[in-house]
Design an enzyme around this catalytic site. Structure first.
Site, PDB file in Angstrom:
ATOM      1  N   ASP A  52       0.847  -1.198   0.000  1.00 47.18           N
ATOM      2  CA  ASP A  52       0.000   0.000   0.000  1.00 47.18           C
ATOM      3  C   ASP A  52       0.877   1.241   0.000  1.00 47.18           C
ATOM      4  O   ASP A  52       1.577   1.525   0.963  1.00 47.18           O
ATOM      5  CB  ASP A  52      -0.911  -0.026   1.235  1.00 47.18           C
ATOM      6  CG  ASP A  52      -1.764   1.225   1.368  1.00 47.18           C
ATOM      7  OD1 ASP A  52      -1.751   2.072   0.446  1.00 47.18           O
ATOM      8  OD2 ASP A  52      -2.439   1.371   2.409  1.00 47.18           O
ATOM      9  N   GLU A 131      30.793  11.962   1.449  1.00 52.77           N
ATOM     10  CA  GLU A 131      31.477  11.946   2.748  1.00 52.77           C
ATOM     11  C   GLU A 131      30.529  12.533   3.798  1.00 52.77           C
ATOM     12  O   GLU A 131      30.495  13.745   4.005  1.00 52.77           O
ATOM     13  CB  GLU A 131      32.760  12.774   2.689  1.00 52.77           C
ATOM     14  CG  GLU A 131      33.776  12.270   1.669  1.00 52.77           C
ATOM     15  CD  GLU A 131      34.995  13.170   1.574  1.00 52.77           C
ATOM     16  OE1 GLU A 131      36.075  12.669   1.243  1.00 52.77           O
ATOM     17  OE2 GLU A 131      34.866  14.396   1.814  1.00 52.77           O
ATOM     18  N   GLU A 133      29.138  13.390   7.393  1.00 54.97           N
ATOM     19  CA  GLU A 133      29.526  13.604   8.785  1.00 54.97           C
ATOM     20  C   GLU A 133      28.321  13.430   9.700  1.00 54.97           C
ATOM     21  O   GLU A 133      27.173  13.605   9.269  1.00 54.97           O
ATOM     22  CB  GLU A 133      30.114  15.015   8.943  1.00 54.97           C
ATOM     23  CG  GLU A 133      31.373  15.224   8.110  1.00 54.97           C
ATOM     24  CD  GLU A 133      31.751  16.693   7.964  1.00 54.97           C
ATOM     25  OE1 GLU A 133      32.941  16.973   7.731  1.00 54.97           O
ATOM     26  OE2 GLU A 133      30.846  17.564   8.066  1.00 54.97           O
ATOM     27  N   GLU A 214      35.878  14.183  13.703  1.00 52.88           N
ATOM     28  CA  GLU A 214      35.735  15.405  12.910  1.00 52.88           C
ATOM     29  C   GLU A 214      35.964  16.653  13.774  1.00 52.88           C
ATOM     30  O   GLU A 214      36.276  16.574  14.954  1.00 52.88           O
ATOM     31  CB  GLU A 214      34.372  15.452  12.223  1.00 52.88           C
ATOM     32  CG  GLU A 214      34.397  14.998  10.761  1.00 52.88           C
ATOM     33  CD  GLU A 214      35.235  15.901   9.858  1.00 52.88           C
ATOM     34  OE1 GLU A 214      35.594  17.030  10.283  1.00 52.88           O
ATOM     35  OE2 GLU A 214      35.553  15.483   8.722  1.00 52.88           O
ATOM     36  N   GLU A 222      33.298  10.908  11.143  1.00 50.53           N
ATOM     37  CA  GLU A 222      33.060  10.587   9.739  1.00 50.53           C
ATOM     38  C   GLU A 222      33.677   9.229   9.430  1.00 50.53           C
ATOM     39  O   GLU A 222      34.778   8.917   9.894  1.00 50.53           O
ATOM     40  CB  GLU A 222      33.677  11.649   8.826  1.00 50.53           C
ATOM     41  CG  GLU A 222      33.473  11.384   7.342  1.00 50.53           C
ATOM     42  CD  GLU A 222      34.187  12.397   6.458  1.00 50.53           C
ATOM     43  OE1 GLU A 222      34.843  11.972   5.487  1.00 50.53           O
ATOM     44  OE2 GLU A 222      34.105  13.610   6.744  1.00 50.53           O
ATOM     45  N   HIS A 271      30.243  16.238   1.642  1.00 50.81           N
ATOM     46  CA  HIS A 271      30.936  16.582   0.413  1.00 50.81           C
ATOM     47  C   HIS A 271      30.771  15.442  -0.584  1.00 50.81           C
ATOM     48  O   HIS A 271      30.954  14.274  -0.229  1.00 50.81           O
ATOM     49  CB  HIS A 271      32.417  16.830   0.686  1.00 50.81           C
ATOM     50  CG  HIS A 271      32.656  17.800   1.804  1.00 50.81           C
ATOM     51  ND1 HIS A 271      33.750  17.744   2.632  1.00 50.81           N
ATOM     52  CD2 HIS A 271      31.923  18.858   2.239  1.00 50.81           C
ATOM     53  CE1 HIS A 271      33.696  18.713   3.519  1.00 50.81           C
ATOM     54  NE2 HIS A 271      32.594  19.405   3.305  1.00 50.81           N
ATOM     55  N   ARG A 341      38.456  25.738   0.799  1.00 52.71           N
ATOM     56  CA  ARG A 341      37.320  24.964   1.300  1.00 52.71           C
ATOM     57  C   ARG A 341      36.074  25.810   1.565  1.00 52.71           C
ATOM     58  O   ARG A 341      35.043  25.273   1.951  1.00 52.71           O
ATOM     59  CB  ARG A 341      37.746  24.190   2.557  1.00 52.71           C
ATOM     60  CG  ARG A 341      38.526  22.928   2.236  1.00 52.71           C
ATOM     61  CD  ARG A 341      39.100  22.242   3.454  1.00 52.71           C
ATOM     62  NE  ARG A 341      39.475  20.857   3.187  1.00 52.71           N
ATOM     63  CZ  ARG A 341      40.579  20.486   2.551  1.00 52.71           C
ATOM     64  NH1 ARG A 341      41.421  21.421   2.128  1.00 52.71           N
ATOM     65  NH2 ARG A 341      40.838  19.201   2.343  1.00 52.71           N
ATOM     66  N   GLU A 360      34.579  17.992  -6.237  1.00 50.58           N
ATOM     67  CA  GLU A 360      33.905  17.781  -4.962  1.00 50.58           C
ATOM     68  C   GLU A 360      32.921  18.928  -4.728  1.00 50.58           C
ATOM     69  O   GLU A 360      33.329  20.071  -4.567  1.00 50.58           O
ATOM     70  CB  GLU A 360      34.948  17.732  -3.843  1.00 50.58           C
ATOM     71  CG  GLU A 360      34.396  17.666  -2.439  1.00 50.58           C
ATOM     72  CD  GLU A 360      35.473  17.907  -1.386  1.00 50.58           C
ATOM     73  OE1 GLU A 360      35.240  17.541  -0.223  1.00 50.58           O
ATOM     74  OE2 GLU A 360      36.525  18.474  -1.729  1.00 50.58           O
ATOM     75  N   ARG A 362      30.721  20.633  -2.250  1.00 50.69           N
ATOM     76  CA  ARG A 362      30.825  20.609  -0.799  1.00 50.69           C
ATOM     77  C   ARG A 362      29.552  21.065  -0.080  1.00 50.69           C
ATOM     78  O   ARG A 362      29.483  20.993   1.147  1.00 50.69           O
ATOM     79  CB  ARG A 362      32.001  21.496  -0.368  1.00 50.69           C
ATOM     80  CG  ARG A 362      33.336  20.961  -0.838  1.00 50.69           C
ATOM     81  CD  ARG A 362      34.490  21.905  -0.525  1.00 50.69           C
ATOM     82  NE  ARG A 362      34.643  22.184   0.882  1.00 50.69           N
ATOM     83  CZ  ARG A 362      35.265  21.393   1.752  1.00 50.69           C
ATOM     84  NH1 ARG A 362      35.775  20.232   1.333  1.00 50.69           N
ATOM     85  NH2 ARG A 362      35.371  21.733   3.022  1.00 50.69           N
TER      86      ARG A 362
END
Length: 472
Positions: A52, A131, A133, A214, A222, A271, A341, A360, A362
């Site tokens: 359902d 990745e 966290e 982290e 992580e 990321h 970053r 990447e 982020r």
């Protein structure tokens, strides 16, 4: 590539009596149905198992509720958290009367994104490596009523507990705010916990790589697993979350992937490394900036152009935008860079290896539905390649050294979920290309998020508002 017959033989040979079928709902939570083994046969892998769909968030109405889940034999693993040996299978959803893939099934959409990529001739495989966290807490309590609202989280590693009386004495090993990256024991109290999480994932078929503490105080961690084809990477991420939460529960702890569960420290991001391959060869390596090909640069151009709309899918909660603020290593600048970053797109080091060349993104967080998020990112990248979207100049300077005038020229991420949803409403043709997403799914997503998250948050007083305004 496992076949249905191989799975059925495994069930018989190992004497497995219970089969657990898992599938993902639209917001991104696994649901499951457990069957006695004789309820599964070869046809189940084609016609599916009926259920359902009217009780699944964002799916069917009560008058058209019949649906079927089709197990993927490649996704099989023995569930380590069930007392009775139970074979787990991840499913996609079909319309039982027509056999057609269900257009709101996130796993179906992810497969359509790969099919679209192949149809363009740009490549035949998209790899993703998320990745994610998370925080491990020892206690969490929250409530919201007409007359009260609060949350409370606690961790043995929380710096705020440096003065607390603890059984056996407070030993004082608490990571400082923003200084929790890579400490050894005894400051890092979660080595054995993370190792068990990682090895449990491996037992469930996830190709594991590493684990570490982290940046944030209060138990931020992580784990890492190897990149994989788009659909499989999303399967792995869901298994990752499932294993981490259940191993933590075994130890009397609780896990959250909320982007910003703690004020004034780093939040949880996800990321997403990604690349396109064709004929077994990488297409992102070249002689351009950071050894990127024109294909890769155009892909970045698509990501950056559509980022405000993308974030409605990759950062889908009101809490997501409490992470995306300056000062906490958050990627708030819609630019790309080799090493900065604070840029939303980073080009990781590849050691000159063409096969390791990737980008990447982020911005995303693990509250997203990974099938929808990965599919949306791929669609944005394909749009960039098809239309040769120039990503502009890279942002290789320290963002904090820029003048206000220079900073104003760098576009930034939306400041709220509502802002991202508005961007998605205006900009989603790139998701419709190739029939990957449908107008129906996008409208349903926007409506669901507004009705169930944005508007309810508007209606409720916030505890900090009392500190700001009570005596006014």
């Amino acid at each position: 590539m496992a076949t249905p017959n191989e799975i059925l033989s495994q069930i018989k040979e190992k004497g497995i009596k219970m089969i657990d079928l898992k599938f993902i709902d639209m917001p991104g939570i696994w649901q499951h149905l457990t069957l006695y083994f004789d309820q599964i046969d070869e046809d189940s892998f084609i016609s599916g198992v009926p259920f359902d769909g009217s009780s699944i968030r964002g799916w069917k109405a009560i008058n058209e509720s019949d649906m079927a889940m089709v197990p993927d034999p490649d996704s099989a693993w023995i569930d380590p958290f069930m007392a009775e040996p139970t074979l787990s299978l991840i499913c996609s959803i079909i319309e039982p009367r027509t056999g057609e893939p269900y257009s709101r099934c996130p796993r179906v959409i992810a497969q359509k994104a790969l099919d679209y990529l192949k149809g363009t001739g740009i490549g035949d495989m998209a790899y993703f490596g998320p990745e994610a966290e998370f925080f491990v807490f020892d206690d969490v309590r929250f409530d919201q009523r007409e007359y009260a609202g609060y949350y409370y989280v606690d961790s043995i590693e929380g710096r705020w507990n440096s003065g607390r009386e603890e059984p056996g004495g407070n030993l004082g090993y608490k990571p400082r705010y923003k200084e929790g990256y890579f400490p050894v024991a005894p400051t890092d109290t979660m080595q054995d916990l993370r190792t068990e999480m990682l090895l449990t994932m491996a037992a469930c078929g996830v190709p594991i790589e590493k684990h570490h503490h982290e940046v944030a105080t209060g138990g931020q961690n992580e784990l890492g697993f190897r990149f994989a084809p788009l659909v499989q990477a999303a399967d792995y991420l869901m298994t990752y979350k499932y294993c981490i939460k259940n191993v933590a529960k075994k130890y009397g702890k609780t896990v959250t992937f909320m982007p910003k569960p703690l004020f004034n420290d780093n939040g949880n991001g996800m990321h997403c490394h990604q690349s396109i391959w064709s004929g077994g060869q990488p297409t992102f390596f070249g002689d351009g900036y950071a050894n990127l090909s024109k294909t890769a640069l155009y892909y970045i151009g698509g990501i950056l152009k559509h980022a405000p709309a993308l974030l409605a899918i990759t950062n889908p909660t009101t809490n997501s935008y409490k992470r995306l603020v300056p000062g906490f290593e958050a990627p708030v600048n819609l630019a790309y860079s080799q090493g900065n970053r604070s840029a939303s797109v980073r080009i990781p080091l590849s050691g000159g290896n063409p096969k390791a060349k990737r980008l990447e993104f982020r911005c995303p967080d693990a509250m997203c539905n990974p099938y929808l998020a990965f599919a949306a990112m791929l669609c944005a990248g394909i749009d960039g390649i098809n239309n040769q979207i120039d990503p502009g100049s890279s942002l290789d300077v320290d963002i904090y050294d820029l003048s206000p005038e220079e900073l104003a020229k760098v576009p930034s991420t939306p400041g709220s979920l509502e802002g991202a949803l508005e961007a998605l409403h205006k900009d989603h043709d790139f998701l419709l290309a190739g029939g990957v997403f449908t107008e129906d799914l996008i409208n349903t997503w926007i409506e669901y998020k507004l009705d169930n998250e944005v508007n309810p948050m508007r209606l409720r007083p916030h505890p900090y508002e009392f500190a700001l305004y009570y005596d006014g």
